[in-house]
Design an enzyme around this catalytic site. Structure first.
Site, PDB file in Angstrom:
ATOM      1  N   MET A   1       1.460  -5.397  -2.082  1.00 52.12           N
ATOM      2  CA  MET A   1       1.413  -5.860  -3.477  1.00 52.12           C
ATOM      3  C   MET A   1       2.070  -4.839  -4.403  1.00 52.12           C
ATOM      4  O   MET A   1       2.783  -5.214  -5.339  1.00 52.12           O
ATOM      5  CB  MET A   1      -0.031  -6.132  -3.895  1.00 52.12           C
TER       6      MET A   1
ATOM      7  N   HIS B   1       0.017 -17.167  -4.377  1.00 53.20           N
ATOM      8  CA  HIS B   1      -0.130 -15.836  -3.798  1.00 53.20           C
ATOM      9  C   HIS B   1      -0.961 -15.815  -2.514  1.00 53.20           C
ATOM     10  O   HIS B   1      -1.100 -14.764  -1.905  1.00 53.20           O
ATOM     11  CB  HIS B   1      -0.768 -14.916  -4.856  1.00 53.20           C
TER      12      HIS B   1
END
Length: 145
Positions: free
Chosen positions: A59, A8
């Site tokens: 996100m 990530h």
């Protein structure tokens, strides 16, 4: 469409340009530049906000997209594939993001890394130590809650 595997953050984000749809063939300098741009997109958003926020909308979008795809698959839509960070044996660490075939019961099959270029192989090798450290930190955090 570019499958993004690994993790990530920073160099753990591994866009598989070799698996793009439609197919692209970039010279090495452009491939390196576009890969870096993808890896640092979240940081670029934060910098653009000049301290007035974060990349949380990105996100949130990614989470919503995954959930909508999962609901579609659970409702019978076939061929739904999304990349997600899950417990995995696809790389030399406990969790790794890869394309997942979603279905009526959730994850039907981990589609794995697939055929990749030497450039992408190198990125994976460089990402593994950082991923392992992040995974350990997360697991330790959960154990100590």
């Amino acid at each position: 469409n570019v499958p993004v595997i690994g993790g990530h953050a920073g160099k753990t984000i591994i866009p598989l340009i070799s698996q793009c749809t439609p197919k692209v063939d970039l010279p090495q300098d452009q491939l390196t530049a576009v890969t870096g741009r993808i890896q640092e997109a979240g940081t670029e958003v934060v910098k653009a906000k000049a301290g007035a926020g974060s990349a949380t909308l990105s996100m949130a979008y990614a989470g919503a997209r995954f959930v909508f795809s999962l609901v579609d698959a659970m409702n019978g839509k076939e061929g739904v594939v999304e990349c997600s960070f899950v417990k995995s044996q696809e790389a030399d660490c406990g969790y790794f993001s890869t394309p997942l075939l979603l279905g009526k019961k959730g994850i039907e099959k981990n589609l794995g890394i697939g055929k990749i270029s030497p450039f992408e192989e190198k990125m994976i090798a460089e990402a593994i130590p950082e991923l392992k450290a992040s995974i350990k930190k997360g697991e330790d955090f959960v154990k100590n809650m």
